[in-house]
Scaffold this motif. Structure first.
Motif, PDB file in Angstrom:
ATOM      1  N   VAL A 113      28.687  -2.104 -43.730  1.00 47.05           N
ATOM      2  CA  VAL A 113      27.902  -2.956 -44.639  1.00 47.05           C
ATOM      3  C   VAL A 113      27.830  -2.416 -46.067  1.00 47.05           C
ATOM      4  O   VAL A 113      27.412  -3.119 -46.984  1.00 47.05           O
ATOM      5  CB  VAL A 113      26.469  -3.139 -44.104  1.00 47.05           C
ATOM      6  N   GLY A 114      28.228  -1.166 -46.277  1.00 49.70           N
ATOM      7  CA  GLY A 114      28.174  -0.583 -47.612  1.00 49.70           C
ATOM      8  C   GLY A 114      29.194   0.517 -47.766  1.00 49.70           C
ATOM      9  O   GLY A 114      29.605   1.139 -46.780  1.00 49.70           O
ATOM     10  N   GLY A 115      29.629   0.760 -49.005  1.00 45.83           N
ATOM     11  CA  GLY A 115      30.596   1.829 -49.219  1.00 45.83           C
ATOM     12  C   GLY A 115      30.880   2.059 -50.690  1.00 45.83           C
ATOM     13  O   GLY A 115      30.750   1.148 -51.510  1.00 45.83           O
ATOM     14  N   PHE A 116      31.271   3.293 -51.020  1.00 42.42           N
ATOM     15  CA  PHE A 116      31.573   3.630 -52.411  1.00 42.42           C
ATOM     16  C   PHE A 116      32.532   4.812 -52.458  1.00 42.42           C
ATOM     17  O   PHE A 116      32.746   5.508 -51.462  1.00 42.42           O
ATOM     18  CB  PHE A 116      30.288   3.950 -53.191  1.00 42.42           C
ATOM     19  N   GLU A 156      45.221  16.850 -52.276  1.00 42.03           N
ATOM     20  CA  GLU A 156      44.318  16.077 -53.118  1.00 42.03           C
ATOM     21  C   GLU A 156      44.023  14.731 -52.466  1.00 42.03           C
ATOM     22  O   GLU A 156      44.940  14.006 -52.062  1.00 42.03           O
ATOM     23  CB  GLU A 156      44.932  15.863 -54.496  1.00 42.03           C
ATOM     24  N   CYS A 157      42.732  14.406 -52.364  1.00 38.55           N
ATOM     25  CA  CYS A 157      42.303  13.204 -51.660  1.00 38.55           C
ATOM     26  C   CYS A 157      41.252  12.443 -52.449  1.00 38.55           C
ATOM     27  O   CYS A 157      40.622  12.988 -53.359  1.00 38.55           O
ATOM     28  CB  CYS A 157      41.709  13.565 -50.288  1.00 38.55           C
ATOM     29  N   THR A 158      41.064  11.187 -52.063  1.00 38.52           N
ATOM     30  CA  THR A 158      39.934  10.400 -52.543  1.00 38.52           C
ATOM     31  C   THR A 158      38.900  10.341 -51.428  1.00 38.52           C
ATOM     32  O   THR A 158      39.214   9.951 -50.304  1.00 38.52           O
ATOM     33  CB  THR A 158      40.364   8.975 -52.926  1.00 38.52           C
ATOM     34  N   HIS A 159      37.687  10.728 -51.759  1.00 39.50           N
ATOM     35  CA  HIS A 159      36.589  10.811 -50.794  1.00 39.50           C
ATOM     36  C   HIS A 159      35.800   9.506 -50.824  1.00 39.50           C
ATOM     37  O   HIS A 159      35.265   9.116 -51.860  1.00 39.50           O
ATOM     38  CB  HIS A 159      35.708  12.017 -51.162  1.00 39.50           C
ATOM     39  N   LEU A 160      35.728   8.818 -49.677  1.00 38.68           N
ATOM     40  CA  LEU A 160      34.997   7.566 -49.549  1.00 38.68           C
ATOM     41  C   LEU A 160      33.819   7.741 -48.602  1.00 38.68           C
ATOM     42  O   LEU A 160      33.898   8.502 -47.626  1.00 38.68           O
ATOM     43  CB  LEU A 160      35.903   6.455 -49.003  1.00 38.68           C
ATOM     44  N   ALA A 161      32.732   7.022 -48.863  1.00 38.31           N
ATOM     45  CA  ALA A 161      31.564   7.058 -47.976  1.00 38.31           C
ATOM     46  C   ALA A 161      31.140   5.635 -47.644  1.00 38.31           C
ATOM     47  O   ALA A 161      31.095   4.766 -48.528  1.00 38.31           O
ATOM     48  CB  ALA A 161      30.407   7.807 -48.641  1.00 38.31           C
ATOM     49  N   PHE A 162      30.821   5.402 -46.358  1.00 36.17           N
ATOM     50  CA  PHE A 162      30.470   4.062 -45.904  1.00 36.17           C
ATOM     51  C   PHE A 162      29.223   4.105 -45.027  1.00 36.17           C
ATOM     52  O   PHE A 162      28.915   5.124 -44.396  1.00 36.17           O
ATOM     53  CB  PHE A 162      31.628   3.442 -45.114  1.00 36.17           C
TER      54      PHE A 162
END
Length: 272
Positions: free
Chosen positions: A171-174, A185-191
């Motif tokens: 329902v949410g994430g950024f 090297e990574c992109t860190h996502l949170a949901f």
């Protein structure tokens, strides 16, 4: 970027003790503001774009294998969380073959899925169980969850459409920011989902593959955490039929899986 800011804060803690209160309060306020924004069930387009790119990469793979270092919390009756760990080897051949071996602190388990049958072997007990299953990975995962409260390891990752699978309840994430996982090297996502909070780190290099996954079970006392760090991706493994054929000790004892769906139906009928 988030990583740079954290390094700066840590450095200042050593260099100027008088600034600690101001720095920590500012960081806390920023975190609280970001948390409030996330709990409003917003889905940042940039986060969805990175997640979709990773999903498309995984969906396009016909055969692949990877290793995972796993840690997970187990909550004892006393309420104290205990961290357990292990390693997982996973091999997938779409649309209907999976092999996985988990070697952990408590036990070693192996799973073979051949498109018609699934075999689970528990080394410590020398037990194994077998089930007739649907003829593809996605349907088999639904079948196992619905009837046996059991899932293939890292089910969402090996799903034919990981994006659709994880977004069913999200329902949410950024985008948290740039990060480094094991030198990559990574992109860190949170949901935020209905029953869990989860994070994923996606490689910035082509192909866009998962580097790390963290799940917090927010509906369980103590909020236990599951963490998986991915490595050794092989997108063109040399596979044979024997990879997905059960290799059981001659003295292994066959036991039955408990069909929780049927057990529930029986209980409901008895109550009537």
């Amino acid at each position: 970027m988030v990583g740079t800011r954290n390094i700066l804060i840590i450095s200042l803690l050593f260099l100027c003790t008088a600034l600690i209160p101001a720095i920590t309060v500012q960081a806390q306020e920023e975190a609280e503001t970001q948390t409030e924004e996330t709990t409003q069930a917003t889905l940042e387009p940039e986060a969805l774009e990175v997640l979709k790119e990773m999903s498309d990469t995984l969906s396009a793979l016909k055969e692949f294998s990877f290793d995972t270092k796993i840690t997970n919390d187990i909550t004892y009756d006393s309420g104290q969380p205990i961290q357990m760990g292990g390693t997982l080897k996973t091999v997938v051949k779409r649309p209907n073959q999976v092999y996985a071996k988990y070697v952990g602190d408590i036990n070693t388990k192996e799973v073979w899925y051949s498109g018609k049958n699934l075999t689970l072997y528990i080394e410590k007990k020398n037990f194994y169980g077998q089930l007739e299953t649907p003829d593809n990975i996605d349907a088999t995962m639904d079948f196992l969850i619905d009837n046996y409260n059991f899932s293939l390891p890292l089910a969402d990752i090996i799903n034919s459409d990981p994006y659709e699978s994880v977004m069913e309840t999200t329902v949410g994430g950024f985008v948290v920011g740039d990060s480094n996982v094991g030198g990559q090297e990574c992109t860190h996502l949170a949901f935020k989902a209905e029953y869990v909070d989860w994070q994923i780190w996606v490689s910035n290099e082509d192909p866009a593959l998962p580097c790390k996954l963290v799940i917090n079970y927010t509906q369980i006392e103590g909020v236990p955490q599951y963490q998986a760090i991915f490595s050794n991706w092989n997108l063109k493994p040399e596979l044979s039929k024997s990879t997905f054929t059960p290799n059981l000790p001659k003295d292994a004892v066959k036991i039955d899986f408990i069909n929780f769906k049927k057990e529930k139906e029986v209980d409901n009928n008895e109550e009537k």
